[in-house]
Design a protein around this motif. Structure first.
Motif, PDB file in Angstrom:
ATOM      1  N   LEU A 125     -55.551  12.342   5.468  1.00  0.00           N
ATOM      2  CA  LEU A 125     -54.753  13.268   6.282  1.00  0.00           C
ATOM      3  C   LEU A 125     -53.963  12.400   7.252  1.00  0.00           C
ATOM      4  O   LEU A 125     -54.062  11.169   7.204  1.00  0.00           O
ATOM      5  CB  LEU A 125     -55.633  14.221   7.088  1.00  0.00           C
ATOM      6  CG  LEU A 125     -56.314  15.389   6.357  1.00  0.00           C
ATOM      7  CD1 LEU A 125     -57.127  16.203   7.349  1.00  0.00           C
ATOM      8  CD2 LEU A 125     -55.303  16.303   5.668  1.00  0.00           C
ATOM      9  N   CYS A 126     -53.215  13.046   8.148  1.00  0.00           N
ATOM     10  CA  CYS A 126     -52.591  12.272   9.224  1.00  0.00           C
ATOM     11  C   CYS A 126     -53.141  12.802  10.549  1.00  0.00           C
ATOM     12  O   CYS A 126     -53.913  13.761  10.565  1.00  0.00           O
ATOM     13  CB  CYS A 126     -51.074  12.388   9.176  1.00  0.00           C
ATOM     14  SG  CYS A 126     -50.439  13.935   9.824  1.00  0.00           S
ATOM     15  N   PHE A 145     -48.650  21.957   9.309  1.00  0.00           N
ATOM     16  CA  PHE A 145     -47.611  21.152   9.967  1.00  0.00           C
ATOM     17  C   PHE A 145     -46.474  20.764   9.020  1.00  0.00           C
ATOM     18  O   PHE A 145     -45.571  21.538   8.827  1.00  0.00           O
ATOM     19  CB  PHE A 145     -48.235  19.939  10.653  1.00  0.00           C
ATOM     20  CG  PHE A 145     -49.016  20.318  11.896  1.00  0.00           C
ATOM     21  CD1 PHE A 145     -48.411  21.006  12.930  1.00  0.00           C
ATOM     22  CD2 PHE A 145     -50.357  19.989  12.022  1.00  0.00           C
ATOM     23  CE1 PHE A 145     -49.119  21.367  14.073  1.00  0.00           C
ATOM     24  CE2 PHE A 145     -51.072  20.337  13.165  1.00  0.00           C
ATOM     25  CZ  PHE A 145     -50.453  21.030  14.193  1.00  0.00           C
ATOM     26  N   CYS A 146     -46.552  19.621   8.362  1.00  0.00           N
ATOM     27  CA  CYS A 146     -45.328  19.185   7.669  1.00  0.00           C
ATOM     28  C   CYS A 146     -45.279  19.598   6.209  1.00  0.00           C
ATOM     29  O   CYS A 146     -46.225  20.165   5.663  1.00  0.00           O
ATOM     30  CB  CYS A 146     -45.109  17.684   7.839  1.00  0.00           C
ATOM     31  SG  CYS A 146     -45.963  16.680   6.620  1.00  0.00           S
ATOM     32  N   CYS A 155     -52.317  22.569   5.142  1.00  0.00           N
ATOM     33  CA  CYS A 155     -51.931  22.156   6.497  1.00  0.00           C
ATOM     34  C   CYS A 155     -50.722  22.944   6.993  1.00  0.00           C
ATOM     35  O   CYS A 155     -49.770  23.182   6.244  1.00  0.00           O
ATOM     36  CB  CYS A 155     -51.622  20.663   6.505  1.00  0.00           C
ATOM     37  SG  CYS A 155     -51.153  20.058   8.133  1.00  0.00           S
ATOM     38  N   VAL A 189     -43.788  12.278   7.893  1.00  0.00           N
ATOM     39  CA  VAL A 189     -44.622  12.837   6.814  1.00  0.00           C
ATOM     40  C   VAL A 189     -45.625  11.756   6.396  1.00  0.00           C
ATOM     41  O   VAL A 189     -45.520  11.163   5.321  1.00  0.00           O
ATOM     42  CB  VAL A 189     -43.756  13.295   5.598  1.00  0.00           C
ATOM     43  CG1 VAL A 189     -43.095  14.627   5.846  1.00  0.00           C
ATOM     44  CG2 VAL A 189     -42.694  12.260   5.255  1.00  0.00           C
ATOM     45  N   PRO A 190     -46.620  11.478   7.257  1.00  0.00           N
ATOM     46  CA  PRO A 190     -47.444  10.276   7.059  1.00  0.00           C
ATOM     47  C   PRO A 190     -48.101  10.169   5.684  1.00  0.00           C
ATOM     48  O   PRO A 190     -48.186   9.066   5.137  1.00  0.00           O
ATOM     49  CB  PRO A 190     -48.489  10.386   8.169  1.00  0.00           C
ATOM     50  CG  PRO A 190     -47.832  11.209   9.224  1.00  0.00           C
ATOM     51  CD  PRO A 190     -46.969  12.190   8.496  1.00  0.00           C
ATOM     52  N   VAL A 191     -48.549  11.286   5.121  1.00  0.00           N
ATOM     53  CA  VAL A 191     -49.249  11.164   3.833  1.00  0.00           C
ATOM     54  C   VAL A 191     -48.289  10.672   2.742  1.00  0.00           C
ATOM     55  O   VAL A 191     -48.684   9.924   1.845  1.00  0.00           O
ATOM     56  CB  VAL A 191     -49.966  12.485   3.469  1.00  0.00           C
ATOM     57  CG1 VAL A 191     -50.436  12.484   2.025  1.00  0.00           C
ATOM     58  CG2 VAL A 191     -51.161  12.694   4.413  1.00  0.00           C
ATOM     59  N   VAL A 235     -45.508  18.048   3.459  1.00  0.00           N
ATOM     60  CA  VAL A 235     -46.295  17.393   2.400  1.00  0.00           C
ATOM     61  C   VAL A 235     -47.284  18.397   1.805  1.00  0.00           C
ATOM     62  O   VAL A 235     -47.541  18.401   0.606  1.00  0.00           O
ATOM     63  CB  VAL A 235     -47.040  16.144   2.942  1.00  0.00           C
ATOM     64  CG1 VAL A 235     -47.943  15.546   1.878  1.00  0.00           C
ATOM     65  CG2 VAL A 235     -46.037  15.085   3.388  1.00  0.00           C
ATOM     66  N   GLY A 236     -47.826  19.272   2.654  1.00  0.00           N
ATOM     67  CA  GLY A 236     -48.712  20.329   2.150  1.00  0.00           C
ATOM     68  C   GLY A 236     -50.098  19.828   1.788  1.00  0.00           C
ATOM     69  O   GLY A 236     -50.613  20.109   0.695  1.00  0.00           O
ATOM     70  N   CYS A 237     -50.726  19.113   2.706  1.00  0.00           N
ATOM     71  CA  CYS A 237     -52.069  18.575   2.428  1.00  0.00           C
ATOM     72  C   CYS A 237     -53.102  19.698   2.398  1.00  0.00           C
ATOM     73  O   CYS A 237     -52.977  20.691   3.128  1.00  0.00           O
ATOM     74  CB  CYS A 237     -52.458  17.592   3.524  1.00  0.00           C
ATOM     75  SG  CYS A 237     -51.393  16.151   3.536  1.00  0.00           S
ATOM     76  N   ARG A 257     -51.907  14.573  12.850  1.00  0.00           N
ATOM     77  CA  ARG A 257     -51.651  15.991  13.161  1.00  0.00           C
ATOM     78  C   ARG A 257     -52.605  16.874  12.371  1.00  0.00           C
ATOM     79  O   ARG A 257     -53.256  17.761  12.915  1.00  0.00           O
ATOM     80  CB  ARG A 257     -50.204  16.351  12.800  1.00  0.00           C
ATOM     81  CG  ARG A 257     -49.160  15.612  13.582  1.00  0.00           C
ATOM     82  CD  ARG A 257     -47.776  16.138  13.271  1.00  0.00           C
ATOM     83  NE  ARG A 257     -47.400  15.989  11.883  1.00  0.00           N
ATOM     84  CZ  ARG A 257     -46.500  15.122  11.418  1.00  0.00           C
ATOM     85  NH1 ARG A 257     -45.900  14.302  12.246  1.00  0.00           N
ATOM     86  NH2 ARG A 257     -46.190  15.083  10.135  1.00  0.00           N
ATOM     87  N   GLY A 258     -52.655  16.621  11.056  1.00  0.00           N
ATOM     88  CA  GLY A 258     -53.497  17.461  10.200  1.00  0.00           C
ATOM     89  C   GLY A 258     -54.953  17.374  10.590  1.00  0.00           C
ATOM     90  O   GLY A 258     -55.675  18.371  10.600  1.00  0.00           O
TER      91      GLY A 258
HETATM   92  S1  SF4 Z   1     -48.937  14.682   6.289  1.00  0.00           S
HETATM   93 FE1  SF4 Z   1     -50.123  15.341   8.078  1.00  0.00          FE
HETATM   94  S2  SF4 Z   1     -48.942  17.016   8.966  1.00  0.00           S
HETATM   95 FE2  SF4 Z   1     -48.182  16.674   6.907  1.00  0.00          FE
HETATM   96  S3  SF4 Z   1     -49.275  18.151   5.669  1.00  0.00           S
HETATM   97 FE3  SF4 Z   1     -50.427  16.214   5.584  1.00  0.00          FE
HETATM   98  S4  SF4 Z   1     -51.932  16.334   7.234  1.00  0.00           S
HETATM   99 FE4  SF4 Z   1     -50.417  17.951   7.585  1.00  0.00          FE
END
Ligand code: SF4
Ligand code: SF4
Ligand code: SF4
Ligand code: FES
Length: 887
Positions: A260-261, A227-228, A225, A398-400, A230-232, A263-264
């Motif tokens: 995921l969240c 975005f944030c 990912c 960082v939702p995940v 966490v690195g999903c 955004r992802g």
């Molecule tokens: S928490 Fe959301 S934004 Fe962050 S890496 Fe996972 S999917 Fe992407």
């Protein structure tokens, strides 16, 4: 481990007791069809598609919910079993609408796949579709529950994986379906639009909403990912070189598994935005009427940039040029970027966007632990005995990571939230403490003092791994606790109860921007380190310090030395031995002059001492406070290059614009907040003439230094691996972890004398209220946007959600000011004003308000003072004194 022996389809199988027949079969390569089963969810036994037969007893049973038993003789494909499966599938199809041809699930529909495997064409049953209204009021998810087969995966994903509870079964029998409470639309429920239910749904009942028909993707590529931190891991679906769909990759060794969240899952449509840069551009301002950016060939653009930078260097010296890099770009790109600054130009004026989230404050932990604190797998968080969350709202930022915290709470790990606002995690918390703003430091010191007073500290750990305990304990015993209660606004009883609960526990600390960007941030991190040492938590798998990383490669950018004060490997620039090492490696003299950080760069441009900036993947006109001031400063530069993927506010001011590639269009690696290095490959080609950023930097460096470039990414990686022992696991495929190199006894048992020193106990100033600005605005983010929102605000879906960024105030203040929900208000600080709608929220304390970032061009930053966060006296960027007026 107790094992059980049985046969499945005549094959002798030995599996651990308690394993389901389905799992045991899968582990031995025997496939059993299933619809409601998912390895990450509790088995449910709803669809009966996994029926198998025990030859011995002639019993039919659902393989996903039946544990193996000794001497079972399971048959998975007897005519009886197949007949039952066929009947179940026929009934499901008879109830299903006939819209397969236009269904976005296409060939990925598991019901279709199972029907095909069972050889079902016509059902020969009366077709009775169970029509339900289509729900698509939100811009993210379409719910067409006519296609629902009641497998319950969405509900279980919502409850078990993301722990939200937005949906559950409603009604019974033919009317039954997954629904929100009171059957409202998802947008009016607690749904966070994480999309986890969508990617779990075996049919087209839940699907991603697109503004135009995109069909099933041609191919899927796993990547990380963008975005944030966490690195999903994402499975990116693409057709015609465009990303059309994003889902979790469902890999068991990924940080996110099946989740995921929002955004992802949904905001990556920004990759196809009309604002993407597709050609190098140069400013044409030959006449007064004309001042525009016009396309230019790559070669000409690179020659121009190289010549102008070298001219400026020879005219004004290397310190007249600054390099602002990106916490979104890869490790390899960050390494090259800082190397150009340090080696080709000869300046340490290098920084990255991680500055804006207070990244440099990690230094406290880095220096004290010799980097040992950094390796923190999130899977360990559930092993902790208590979790303390300071200044973090992970559900949004960082939702995940928040899913891990909520699951830990469900498993009985006590959670303590320290936050002025009632964040969503509070309902999972055993304690919620609301110290006055800036006083977390006092609270943590007091907690340490109370634990010490109760003799609840880990003496053996302290003796073996720390030094300076006698000074630290003296400071704790001298602490005036009555003053702490007064300053923090907390009472003795709640702190004492918290200390009682923490007694003897190993603690995981989660630290967010509420601390990193806040006044006293550095000292607060120091006090967290002290508490982690006192309780013997740091360095144990049941404890540790998790610092949130806002951007996807904030950690890697810092590791690669894309900051002024650190060389690659986080080695201090002012350490002569470290400098010598890199000088030998790069065969140059490295300037010992401390470089400029992001804010100092703007100040130097304002003063006129900075003449040129190379900005890669950052948008200072949106992410820094006081936009007008930043704009004026940048306008004074003689030359500005912007290398980016979007035509950002900053790109529009540039002399030359170089179009880079997004993460999904290039190869590279990111390092996440756990310390995991994740390599990835492109899912699609860059649009138009855009190029991977490492390629642009490599070509440019070769031109400026008149040398050969690296030409391949692998050559850059080889150099990183060779020079950075922490990155020896960096490879071009899959993942590795940063390699711990800390020499502290806690992390390296050979070094018995190298101990971690406690941080000095510091207290805060007690200041009287500022009556001209009677409120405090807290600036924070919403889950739909990342940081300043440069990328997320170009996502059609996020735009479609129509976030107006309403300002939250307490109902008490609302009554005093005579404002009601939806009224427009002006919020003014000493530095600027924002005007927005207001929302009365009981989660907000009187005297405080919450201003969401990223919306309206991120105008919230205009309230903040553009003061260097590295300045110990900086008031921080997290909150500011304001006044409020009905507009
Ligand atoms: S928490 Fe959301 S934004 Fe962050 S890496 Fe996972 S999917 Fe992407
Ligand atoms: S909506 Fe999809 S996941 Fe949910 S119960 Fe229906 S078929 Fe299963
Ligand atoms: S999108 Fe996420 S939060 Fe919303 S219902 Fe689905 S799983 Fe739950
Ligand atoms: S997969 Fe076993 S009952 Fe559905």
């Amino acid at each position: 481990m107790e094992t059980v022996t049985l046969t499945i389809d005549g094959k002798k199988i030995i599996s651990p007791a308690g394993t389901s027949i389905l799992k045991a079969a899968q582990q031995h390569g025997i496939k059993i069809p299933h619809l409601c089963y998912h390895p990450d969810l509790k088995p449910y036994g709803a669809c009966r598609m996994c029926l198998v037969e025990d030859e011995k007893t002639a019993r039919l049973m659902a393989a996903c919910v039946t544990p193996i038993a000794a001497d079972m003789m399971i048959q998975t494909t007897t005519p009886r079993v197949v007949n039952h499966r066929r009947n179940i599938a026929r009934l499901m199809i008879a109830e299903h609408p006939e819209s397969c041809i236009v269904c976005s699930k296409g060939n990925r529909c598991q019901l279709r796949q199972v029907a095909a495997q069972l050889g079902i064409g016509e059902t020969h049953l009366y077709h009775l579709p169970n029509y339900k209204p289509l729900e698509q009021a939100n811009p993210f998810i379409i719910r067409d529950l006519s296609k629902c087969i009641l497998c319950g995966k969405c509900i279980r994903a919502d409850h078990e994986l993301v722990v939200v509870g937005a949906i559950d079964y409603n009604h019974r029998g033919f009317l039954s379906r997954p629904a929100t409470a009171h059957e409202t639309g998802l947008e009016r429920s607690s749904c966070t639009f994480c999309g986890t239910c969508v990617s779990m749904c075996p049919t087209g009942a839940l699907s991603t909403k697109n503004s135009r028909y995109v069909g099933s993707p041609d191919r899927e590529t796993n990547t990380i990912c963008g975005f944030c931190g966490v690195g999903c891991t994402l499975a990116v679906g693409a057709s015609n070189e465009k990303v059309t769909e994003v889902n979790p990759a469902h890999l068991s060794d990924s940080v996110n598994g099946a989740t995921l969240c929002v955004r992802g899952h949904f905001a990556h449509d920004f990759l196809n935005s009309g604002d993407r840069l597709i050609s190098p551009l140069v400013r044409n301002n030959a006449s007064e009427e004309k001042d525009e950016l016009v396309p230019i060939a790559w070669e000409n653009a690179l020659v121009l940039v190289s010549q102008r930078l070298m001219e400026i260097k020879s005219k004004y010296g290397p310190q007249s040029i600054a390099f602002l890099g990106s916490s979104k770009c890869t490790n390899e790109e960050n390494y090259l970027f800082q190397k150009i600054a340090r080696v080709v130009i000869g300046t340490n004026n290098v920084d990255n966007g991680g500055y804006t989230s207070g990244q440099f404050r990690y230094n406290v932990f880095d220096v004290k632990t010799d980097g040992g604190f950094r390796l923190n797998p999130l899977s360990d968080i559930q092993k902790s005995e208590a979790i303390l969350i300071f200044g973090a709202d992970p559900n949004h930022s960082v939702p995940v990571l928040s899913y891990y915290l909520k699951k830990a709470a469900r498993q009985g790990v006590p959670i303590v939230v320290v936050d002025p606002r009632k964040t969503e995690l509070v309902k999972f918390a055993s304690f919620w403490l609301r110290p006055r703003l800036y006083t977390d430091l006092e609270l943590i010191n007091a907690l340490a003092a109370l634990l010490h007073e109760r003799q609840s500290y880990d003496s053996k750990y302290i003796d073996n791994y720390t030094e300076g305990f006698s000074i630290f304990r003296y400071s704790l015993t001298s602490l005036d606790l009555e003053r702490v209660y007064r300053v923090t606004g907390l009472d003795r009883q709640s702190l004492t109860e918290l200390a009682e609960m923490l007694e003897g526990k190993k603690i995981a600390f989660v630290v967010g921007h509420g601390i990193l960007q806040q006044k006293y941030g550095m000292h607060t991190l120091g006090s967290i380190l002290n508490l982690s040492l006192l309780t013997g938590s740091l360095g144990t798998s049941a404890g540790g310090i998790y610092v949130l990383a806002r951007e996807n490669n904030q950690i890697g950018a810092m590791d690669m030395g894309n900051v002024p004060h650190l060389l690659p490997g986080r080695q201090p620039l002012d350490d002569e031995i470290a400098r010598k090492k890199w000088e030998k490696m790069w065969q140059v003299k490295i300037s010992p002059d401390p470089g400029l950080n992001m804010v100092r760069m703007i100040e130097a441009a304002e003063k006129g001492s900075l003449k040129a900036m190379y900005i890669m993947g950052e948008n200072p006109l949106r992410c820094l406070p006081q936009t007008e001031r930043v704009q004026k400063a940048l306008a004074k530069l003689e030359f500005m290059v912007v290398q980016d993927i979007l035509n950002s506010e900053t790109a529009q001011m540039a002399d030359v614009v170089l179009p880079g590639a997004a993460f999904s269009e290039k190869q590279g690696s990111f390092t996440n907040l756990e310390g995991k290095i994740q390599s990835f490959h492109p899912a699609v080609a860059p649009p138009g003439n855009a190029r991977p950023d490492w390629e642009i930097l490599d070509l440019l460096a070769a031109k400026m230094a008149q040398t050969e470039g690296y030409e391949t990414l692998e050559k850059i990686r080889m150099e990183i691996r060779k020079c950075l022992p922490t990155y020896k696991q960096l490879n071009g495929h899959g993942q590795g972890w940063i390699t711990p190199t800390s020499q502290k006894a806690l992390f390296d048992h050979q070094n018995k004398d190298n101990l971690i020193t406690f941080y000095p106990v510091v207290t805060t100033d007690e200041k009287s209220e500022d009556t001209k600005y009677p409120f405090t605005a807290i600036i924070g983010s919403l889950r739909y946007h990342l940081g300043s929102g440069t990328r997320t605000s170009t996502s059609e879906r996020v735009q479609g959600f129509d976030l107006c960024g309403a300002i939250d105030i307490s109902p008490e203040d609302g009554a005093k000011l005579k404002v009601k929900d939806g009224d427009s208000v002006k919020v003014s600080s000493q530095f600027g004003t924002v005007q927005r709608a207001i929302r009365l929220k009981k989660e907000i304390r009187p005297g405080e308000l919450f201003v969401p970032m990223a919306v309206n061009g991120n105008d919230a930053m205009n309230l903040i003072d553009l003061r260097d966060l590295a300045d110990p006296k900086s008031p921080g960027w997290k909150s500011v004194r304001v006044k409020l007026k009905k507009a």
